[in-house]
Design a protein around this motif. Structure first.
Motif, PDB file in Angstrom:
ATOM      1  N   ASP A  23      19.667 -11.533  11.044  1.00 20.03           N
ATOM      2  CA  ASP A  23      19.091 -10.253  11.460  1.00 20.03           C
ATOM      3  C   ASP A  23      17.643 -10.459  11.881  1.00 20.03           C
ATOM      4  O   ASP A  23      16.887 -11.183  11.211  1.00 20.03           O
ATOM      5  CB  ASP A  23      19.167  -9.241  10.313  1.00 20.03           C
ATOM      6  N   ALA A  24      17.246  -9.784  12.969  1.00 21.93           N
ATOM      7  CA  ALA A  24      15.918  -9.983  13.537  1.00 21.93           C
ATOM      8  C   ALA A  24      15.083  -8.716  13.429  1.00 21.93           C
ATOM      9  O   ALA A  24      15.605  -7.598  13.531  1.00 21.93           O
ATOM     10  CB  ALA A  24      16.023 -10.410  14.993  1.00 21.93           C
ATOM     11  N   LEU A  25      13.781  -8.898  13.234  1.00 27.96           N
ATOM     12  CA  LEU A  25      12.835  -7.783  13.182  1.00 27.96           C
ATOM     13  C   LEU A  25      11.597  -8.189  13.962  1.00 27.96           C
ATOM     14  O   LEU A  25      10.959  -9.209  13.651  1.00 27.96           O
ATOM     15  CB  LEU A  25      12.478  -7.449  11.728  1.00 27.96           C
ATOM     16  N   LEU A  26      11.263  -7.400  14.984  1.00 23.98           N
ATOM     17  CA  LEU A  26      10.118  -7.719  15.838  1.00 23.98           C
ATOM     18  C   LEU A  26       8.824  -7.418  15.097  1.00 23.98           C
ATOM     19  O   LEU A  26       8.605  -6.301  14.624  1.00 23.98           O
ATOM     20  CB  LEU A  26      10.205  -6.896  17.131  1.00 23.98           C
ATOM     21  N   GLU A  27       7.958  -8.420  15.015  1.00 23.70           N
ATOM     22  CA  GLU A  27       6.714  -8.274  14.261  1.00 23.70           C
ATOM     23  C   GLU A  27       5.509  -8.046  15.164  1.00 23.70           C
ATOM     24  O   GLU A  27       4.688  -7.166  14.907  1.00 23.70           O
ATOM     25  CB  GLU A  27       6.493  -9.516  13.391  1.00 23.70           C
ATOM     26  N   SER A  28       5.382  -8.799  16.237  1.00 20.28           N
ATOM     27  CA  SER A  28       4.225  -8.643  17.126  1.00 20.28           C
ATOM     28  C   SER A  28       4.529  -9.301  18.465  1.00 20.28           C
ATOM     29  O   SER A  28       5.486 -10.065  18.601  1.00 20.28           O
ATOM     30  CB  SER A  28       2.970  -9.281  16.507  1.00 20.28           C
ATOM     31  N   VAL A  29       3.689  -8.974  19.453  1.00 19.63           N
ATOM     32  CA  VAL A  29       3.739  -9.651  20.749  1.00 19.63           C
ATOM     33  C   VAL A  29       2.345 -10.165  21.059  1.00 19.63           C
ATOM     34  O   VAL A  29       1.342  -9.612  20.588  1.00 19.63           O
ATOM     35  CB  VAL A  29       4.230  -8.707  21.872  1.00 19.63           C
TER      36      VAL A  29
END
Length: 704
Positions: free
Chosen positions: A695-701
Motif C-alpha cells: 500500500d502506498a501513501l504520497l508524502e511529498s513532491v
C-alpha cells in the motif's frame, strides 16, 4: 409570529456556516498540522450533533432546528472524510469519499424517514456514480461495452429505488437521475460506435414511460420530465444527423420536423387538456408542456434556417436574416390572433432566436428601435406565452444594445438586472412574468459577481454584497408572502452563488470562509433576536433526534471510530513505510471538497507494451540516482509470480489496471490555495511511503 421567516433565517445561517467550514478546510491552511486539522473537523461534527441533541432532548424545543443541525452534522462527517483525503493525499473527489459518506446518510434516512437525509443520500449516490465513471484525479480508458454496462447499471439502480420509494421530491430526483444516465449513453458518443441500436431502444423506453405516466398512473410531473428528455434526445439526434449530412434536403426536413412537432402536439394537447380538467390539474401543466414543445421545435427550426440561409446566399447578409426573422416569424406570431397559441409561440421563439443571432452584425440603431417596439408589444400583449417569450427577447436584445454602445459587459448585465426589476414592478398581479423577471434578473446579477474571475475590484465586491442582501431580503419577503416558487428561485441562486464562489479565484478560500462565517453568525443572531422579540413558543412535536437517539448515537460513534481508525492507519504507514522516490508528470485542478491539488502521473503509471483490467502488484527497483523504476510484474489478477525472490533495493507496490494506465491511489497531491502552478512547474519527483503489503501513501513532491 411568522414561523416561516424564523425557519428561513435559521436555515440560511446554518447553510452559510457549513459553507464556511467547507471553504476553510478546502483552503488547506498551514496553520494547523495534520492531527490538529482532524481534531478540529471531528470537533465541528460532534458540536453540531451535540447542539442538535441538546435542543431536542434537554431543552425540548425547536424541532426543526434540532433536525437541521443533525443533518449539518452528517455533512460534517463528509467534510471530515474529505479532509483525511486532503491531508494524506488520497484520490481527489474519489467515488469512495462519496460512497463512505453515503452509507451513514442512507442509514439516517432509513431510521428517521427525514426528507433532507433522503435528498442528501440521493445526491451522494449520484456523486458516487459520477466520480466512478468520470474520475477526476486520473484518466481512464474503458471498453465500450464496459462503459455501456456501467451507465445502464447506474440507471437501473436509480430506477429500482425510484419505484420502491414513496417520497415525492426524492422520487423526482431519482427519476431525473435515471433518465440522465440513460440519456448519457446517447450523449457520451457511445451510440456513434458499437451501440447504434441504442437510440431506437431509448426511443421505445421514452414512449413506454410516457404511456405509463400518462395513461396508467396519470402523473403529470413525470410526463413533463419524460417529455423534456425526449425533446433533448430529439435535438441531439437531429444535430448529429445534420453534422453527417449537411445538405439542403436534410435542412428542409428539419423544418418539416419542427412543424410536425408543433402540429402533432396540438392533437396531444387536446387530450392533455381533457385529462387536466378531469384531474383538476390546472393550467401550469399544460403551459410547461407547451414550453417544452416550443423549445424543441424552435431549436431545430433555427438551426435549419441558419443552415439553409448559408447554403442559399453566396454573401451572408445579417440585415436580410434579421428582416426574415421579423417579417416571417415575429409579426405573424404577434398579430395573428386566430392562430393556436403553440404555433404563435413557436413562431416567436424562432423569430427572436434568429433575430438575436442576426443582431450581432447589424446597425445598433435598428436593434434599439426593434427593442422599443418589442417593449410596447410586451405591455400590449395579454397572452402569457407571448409575454414570457417577449420578456426573454427584451433581456437578450437589451444586453446586446448596451454592450455594443458601451463595450462593457458589466453595464450590459447591470442593464438586464434593472430592466427585469422594472418589468417585475410593472407586472402587478401576473405571477408568471414576475417569476421570470426574478429568475433572469438574479441570474444576471450572479454573472456580475464573477465578471473578473481572477481579479477583485470594487465593482465585483459591490455586486457580491448586493446579491447576498437581495437574496436574503427576498427570502425573508417571500417567506412572509408564502410564495413557494419565488422563494425557491431565491434559494436556488443563494446556493448556486456559494458553489460558484468556491471555484472563483479572485480571492482566497480562507477569506471567503471567514466572510461567510461572519455573515452566517449575523444571520443566526438576527433570527434569534427576532424570535425572542416575537415570543415564539416551543414546539409540541417530538423530534426524531429525541425519540431515536440510541441508534443515532450508535451511528455517530461508528463515524468517529471510522475516522479515528483511518487516521491511525495512515499515520502508521507514514511512520513505518519504506520511502520510495518516483519520477512524475504533474497537472493542476481543484477538488470538489478538498481544495487545490496537483494531479500526478508517474513514470510507472504506464508500462510499455502492457495493459489490462484488475489488481496488479509491481516490483520496483532503485537505480543509481535513487529513483525507483519498474522491474517486473509480481501479481496480476490474482496470479503470483512464484519464481520471484525479493532482492535488496526492491519494493512491492499495489496498483489497479485501467486500460493502459495503472492507478496507485497516489495520483493527487493537495496544496495550499494558489500554490499548485508553482509546484507544477518545479516538481519532478514524488516521495511515497510503501508498506510491506504494497500500500502506498504520497508524502511529498520535490524538484530533486
Amino acid at each position: 409570529m411568522n414561523l416561516r421567516l424564523v425557519k428561513a433565517g435559521y436555515f440560511m445561517g446554518i447553510g452559510l456556516v457549513m459553507a464556511a467550514v467547507i471553504y476553510f478546510f478546502a483552503a488547506n491552511w498551514q496553520g494547523f498540522d495534520r492531527l490538529e486539522k482532524i481534531v478540529v473537523s471531528i470537533g465541528v461534527m460532534c458540536l453540531l450533533y451535540g447542539i442538535s441533541i441538546l435542543l431536542a432532548y434537554v431543552m425540548n424545543r425547536h424541532d426543526f432546528l434540532s433536525q437541521w443541525l443533525f443533518v449539518a452534522g452528517a455533512i460534517g462527517f463528509g467534510v471530515s472524510v474529505a479532509l483525511i483525503g486532503q491531508i494524506y493525499n488520497s484520490h481527489a473527489d474519489s467515488f469512495w469519499l462519496f460512497f463512505i459518506w453515503f452509507i451513514p446518510s442512507a442509514v439516517f434516512a432509513l431510521i428517521t424517514r427525514y426528507e433532507p437525509f433522503r435528498v442528501l443520500s440521493a445526491v451522494l449516490l449520484q456523486l458516487t456514480f459520477w466520480f466512478y465513471y468520470f474520475p477526476s484525479s486520473y484518466q481512464t480508458e474503458r471498453d465500450q461495452w464496459v462503459s455501456f454496462l456501467f451507465l445502464l447499471v447506474f440507471a437501473a439502480v436509480n430506477g429500482a429505488v425510484f419505484f420502491l420509494h414513496r417520497s415525492s421530491f426524492v422520487s423526482y430526483l431519482l427519476y431525473v437521475a435515471m433518465q440522465g444516465w440513460l440519456f448519457l449513453i446517447v450523449g457520451s458518443g457511445l451510440t456513434e460506435g458499437s451501440f447504434t441500436w441504442w437510440p431506437y431502444v431509448y426511443s421505445l423506453l421514452l414512449l413506454v414511460f410516457l404511456y405509463y405516466f400518462f395513461a396508467i398512473v396519470k402523473h403529470r410531473s413525470y410526463v413533463l420530465i419524460t417529455s423534456l428528455f425526449a425533446g433533448g434526445f430529439l435535438i441531439v439526434q437531429y444535430f448529429r444527423f445534420v453534422a453527417r449530412h449537411f445538405q439542403e434536403g436534410v435542412l428542409l426536413a428539419g423544418l418539416l420536423l419542427a412543424a410536425g412537432i408543433v402540429y402533432g402536439s396540438l392533437f396531444l394537447l387536446k387530450r392533455l387538456r381533457n385529462w387536466a380538467m378531469e384531474e383538476n390539474a390546472g393550467t401550469t401543466f399544460l403551459a410547461v408542456f407547451q414550453a417544452i414543445v416550443t423549445a424543441v421545435a424552435s431549436i431545430i427550426a433555427i438551426s435549419s434556417i441558419m443552415g439553409l440561409f448559408s447554403l442559399w446566399t453566396h454573401h451572408f447578409s445579417s440585415n436580410l436574416l434579421f428582416a426574415l426573422s421579423v417579417g416571417a416569424f415575429v409579426l405573424p406570431g404577434m398579430l395573428t390572433q386566430s392562430w393556436n397559441d403553440v404555433v404563435r409561440c413557436t413562431l416567436l421563439a424562432i423569430g427572436y432566436g434568429v433575430g438575436v443571432i442576426a443582431s450581432m452584425d447589424i446597425s445598433i440603431w435598428i436593434v434599439t428601435t426593434y427593442f422599443l417596439v418589442l417593449l410596447v408589444g410586451y405591455f400590449k400583449s395579454e397572452k402569457t406565452g407571448i409575454k414570457l417569450l417577449t420578456h426573454v427577447a427584451l433581456s437578450a436584445f437589451g444586453m446586446l444594445i448596451v454592450e455594443e454602445w458601451s463595450d462593457k459587459l458589466r453595464l450590459a448585465l447591470l442593464f438586464v438586472v434593472l430592466l427585469n426589476a422594472f418589468l417585475y414592478m410593472a407586472s402587478h398581479q401576473r405571477k408568471h412574468t414576475q417569476r421570470l423577471s426574478l429568475f433572469i434578473g438574479m441570474g444576471s446579477l450572479l454573472l456580475l459577481t464573477s465578471m473578473d474571475f481572477f481579479a477583485l475590484d470594487l465593482w465585483v465586491v459591490l455586486a457580491n454584497l448586493l446579491l447576498i442582501f437581495i437574496t436574503a431580503g427576498w427570502i425573508a419577503f417571500q417567506s412572509k408572502q408564502q410564495e413557494p416558487i419565488g422563494l425557491g428561485i431565491a434559494w436556488f441562486y443563494l446556493w448556486l452563488f456559494l458553489v460558484l464562489k468556491y471555484y472563483e479565484f479572485a480571492w482566497s478560500l480562507l477569506d471567503k470562509a471567514i466572510s461567510l462565517l461572519i455573515f452566517g453568525i449575523l444571520v443566526l443572531a438576527g433570527t434569534i433576536f427576532l424570535e425572542k422579540k416575537k415570543h415564539l413558543l416551543p414546539n409540541e412535536q417530538v423530534s426524531w433526534v429525541r425519540s431515536k437517539w440510541i441508534p443515532l448515537l450508535m451511528i455517530i460513534a461508528l463515524q468517529i471510530v471510522f475516522i479515528g481508525y483511518t487516521v491511525f492507519d495512515k499515520e502508521r504507514l507514514l511512520r513505518n513505510g519504506e520511502v520510495v522516490k518516483l519520477e512524475l508528470m504533474p497537472m493542476d485542478p481543484r477538488s470538489l471538497l478538498q481544495g487545490d491539488y496537483v494531479r500526478l502521473r508517474y513514470e510507472i503509471s504506464q508500462i510499455p507494451g502492457m495493459s489490462g483490467n484488475g489488481k496488479v502488484q509491481l516490483i520496483l527497483q532503485k537505480d543509481e540516482a535513487g529513483v525507483y523504476r519498474f522491474a517486473r510484474v509480481y501479481v496480476m489478477n490474482g496470479k503470483k509470480d512464484l519464481s520471484y525472490i525479493r532482492k535488496k533495493g526492491e519494493v512491492i507496490i499495489n496498483g489497479k489496471w485501467q486500460g493502459d494506465m495503472i492507478i496507485y491511489g497516489i495520483e493527487s497531491f493537495f496544496v495550499p490555495e494558489k500554490t499548485g502552478i508553482e509546484l507544477q512547474q518545479r516538481a519532478r519527483y514524488a516521495y511515497v511511503r510503501v508498506s510491506q503489503a504494497g500500500d502506498a501513501l504520497l508524502e511529498s513532491v520535490s524538484d530533486r
